[in-house]
Design a protein around this motif. Sequence first.
Motif, PDB file in Angstrom:
ATOM      1  N   LEU A  54      28.776 119.252 -45.102  1.00  0.00           N
ATOM      2  CA  LEU A  54      28.226 118.364 -46.257  1.00  0.00           C
ATOM      3  C   LEU A  54      28.858 118.541 -47.633  1.00  0.00           C
ATOM      4  CD1 LEU A  54      24.189 118.925 -45.312  1.00  0.00           C
ATOM      5  CD2 LEU A  54      25.962 117.185 -44.566  1.00  0.00           C
ATOM      6  N   PHE A  55      29.381 117.298 -48.967  1.00  0.00           N
ATOM      7  CA  PHE A  55      29.424 117.280 -49.952  1.00  0.00           C
ATOM      8  C   PHE A  55      28.406 115.825 -50.926  1.00  0.00           C
ATOM      9  CE2 PHE A  55      31.766 114.494 -48.094  1.00  0.00           C
ATOM     10  CZ  PHE A  55      32.067 113.327 -48.931  1.00  0.00           C
ATOM     11  N   GLY A  56      28.304 115.852 -52.033  1.00  0.00           N
ATOM     12  CA  GLY A  56      27.746 115.740 -53.080  1.00  0.00           C
ATOM     13  C   GLY A  56      28.735 114.258 -53.265  1.00  0.00           C
ATOM     14  N   GLY A  57      28.042 113.394 -52.852  1.00  0.00           N
ATOM     15  CA  GLY A  57      29.075 111.697 -52.647  1.00  0.00           C
ATOM     16  C   GLY A  57      28.407 110.705 -52.979  1.00  0.00           C
ATOM     17  N   PHE A  58      28.663 109.380 -53.168  1.00  0.00           N
ATOM     18  CA  PHE A  58      27.755 108.205 -53.685  1.00  0.00           C
ATOM     19  C   PHE A  58      27.820 107.117 -52.930  1.00  0.00           C
ATOM     20  CE2 PHE A  58      27.343 105.758 -57.384  1.00  0.00           C
ATOM     21  CZ  PHE A  58      26.156 106.258 -58.222  1.00  0.00           C
ATOM     22  N   ASN A  59      27.016 106.771 -52.049  1.00  0.00           N
ATOM     23  CA  ASN A  59      26.610 106.252 -51.178  1.00  0.00           C
ATOM     24  C   ASN A  59      25.819 104.711 -51.381  1.00  0.00           C
ATOM     25  OD1 ASN A  59      29.308 107.032 -49.855  1.00  0.00           O
ATOM     26  ND2 ASN A  59      27.099 108.432 -47.719  1.00  0.00           N
ATOM     27  N   PRO A  60      26.115 104.068 -51.107  1.00  0.00           N
ATOM     28  CA  PRO A  60      25.368 102.844 -50.803  1.00  0.00           C
ATOM     29  C   PRO A  60      24.258 103.006 -49.878  1.00  0.00           C
ATOM     30  CG  PRO A  60      27.417 102.451 -50.261  1.00  0.00           C
ATOM     31  CD  PRO A  60      27.831 103.668 -50.553  1.00  0.00           C
ATOM     32  N   ALA A  61      22.789 102.259 -50.539  1.00  0.00           N
ATOM     33  CA  ALA A  61      22.177 101.874 -49.307  1.00  0.00           C
ATOM     34  C   ALA A  61      20.864 100.803 -50.057  1.00  0.00           C
ATOM     35  CB  ALA A  61      20.656 102.552 -49.060  1.00  0.00           C
ATOM     36  N   VAL A  62      20.119 100.073 -49.160  1.00  0.00           N
ATOM     37  CA  VAL A  62      19.276  99.064 -49.634  1.00  0.00           C
ATOM     38  C   VAL A  62      18.743  99.326 -50.829  1.00  0.00           C
ATOM     39  CG1 VAL A  62      17.122  99.386 -47.868  1.00  0.00           C
ATOM     40  CG2 VAL A  62      18.257  96.818 -49.070  1.00  0.00           C
ATOM     41  N   SER A  63      18.839  98.318 -51.747  1.00  0.00           N
ATOM     42  CA  SER A  63      18.344  98.122 -53.312  1.00  0.00           C
ATOM     43  C   SER A  63      16.831  98.454 -52.826  1.00  0.00           C
ATOM     44  CB  SER A  63      18.188  97.884 -54.071  1.00  0.00           C
ATOM     45  OG  SER A  63      18.690  96.321 -54.041  1.00  0.00           O
ATOM     46  N   PRO A  64      16.272  98.883 -53.992  1.00  0.00           N
ATOM     47  CA  PRO A  64      14.798  98.904 -54.661  1.00  0.00           C
ATOM     48  C   PRO A  64      14.512  97.228 -54.207  1.00  0.00           C
ATOM     49  CG  PRO A  64      14.760 100.619 -54.633  1.00  0.00           C
ATOM     50  CD  PRO A  64      16.164 100.095 -54.623  1.00  0.00           C
ATOM     51  N   ALA A  65      14.899  96.542 -54.683  1.00  0.00           N
ATOM     52  CA  ALA A  65      14.760  94.872 -55.510  1.00  0.00           C
ATOM     53  C   ALA A  65      15.395  94.242 -54.109  1.00  0.00           C
ATOM     54  CB  ALA A  65      16.119  94.544 -56.556  1.00  0.00           C
ATOM     55  N   ALA A  66      15.698  94.546 -53.760  1.00  0.00           N
ATOM     56  CA  ALA A  66      16.024  94.346 -52.326  1.00  0.00           C
ATOM     57  C   ALA A  66      15.068  94.154 -51.231  1.00  0.00           C
ATOM     58  CB  ALA A  66      17.877  94.296 -51.484  1.00  0.00           C
ATOM     59  N   LEU A  67      14.628  95.245 -50.958  1.00  0.00           N
ATOM     60  CA  LEU A  67      13.771  95.323 -50.083  1.00  0.00           C
ATOM     61  C   LEU A  67      12.403  94.656 -50.300  1.00  0.00           C
ATOM     62  CD1 LEU A  67      13.267  98.604 -49.200  1.00  0.00           C
ATOM     63  CD2 LEU A  67      13.704  97.377 -47.048  1.00  0.00           C
ATOM     64  N   THR A  68      12.035  94.747 -51.588  1.00  0.00           N
ATOM     65  CA  THR A  68      11.162  93.712 -52.282  1.00  0.00           C
ATOM     66  C   THR A  68      11.327  91.991 -51.697  1.00  0.00           C
ATOM     67  OG1 THR A  68      10.520  95.118 -54.053  1.00  0.00           O
ATOM     68  CG2 THR A  68       9.807  92.805 -54.005  1.00  0.00           C
TER      69      THR A  68
END
Length: 191
Positions: free
Chosen positions: A76-90
Amino acid sequence: MHATNKPFNIDKRLVYEAYKAVKSNRGAAGLDEQSIEQFVYCKDDNRRGQYPNVKFDFLGYCFRPGRVRRTRDNLLFGGFNPAVSPAALTAMRAAIRDLKLRRQTQPSLQDIARTLNPLLRGWIGYYGRYAPSALSPLLRYVNQTLVAWAQRKFKRFKRGATLAGQFIERLATEKPDLFAHWRLGMTGTFV
């Protein structure tokens, strides 16, 4: 230059030249009106600086810091990953709400599935690629919409969201191929 999945090719040299032009302007906006200050800092284990903004939205994804497991050594390490944005969920919830499925009693569950499945398959295919669990709020909303539809369609469920939820949950186990997210085991909650 190698082939990509993008519908267009941008040479890295051109991107670098644009970056140098903006940098020579001391970060002032270029032709696209994007300045360097408008981009947030991608903090991870290799970039440890302190910045006020450490996340940003791009193409419906929210890029934010988090813990990532490296596949080669399971570390495990600190990374920077994408996930669906709150605006897209809305926006996705609004698209489902605009279908007004909760109020319709005429269509069958198969009719609703024919309406929802193309949307669900598209969203799951696009946003579920990197962080499928981030779609859980949307899938829970779909299930709650189905529960509300069942309450309106069947008199026996009119006053009991719990009974309607149990009915829809039973359908999810008996007919998992009915909805795209059920087929993938992404059932979520029903009440």
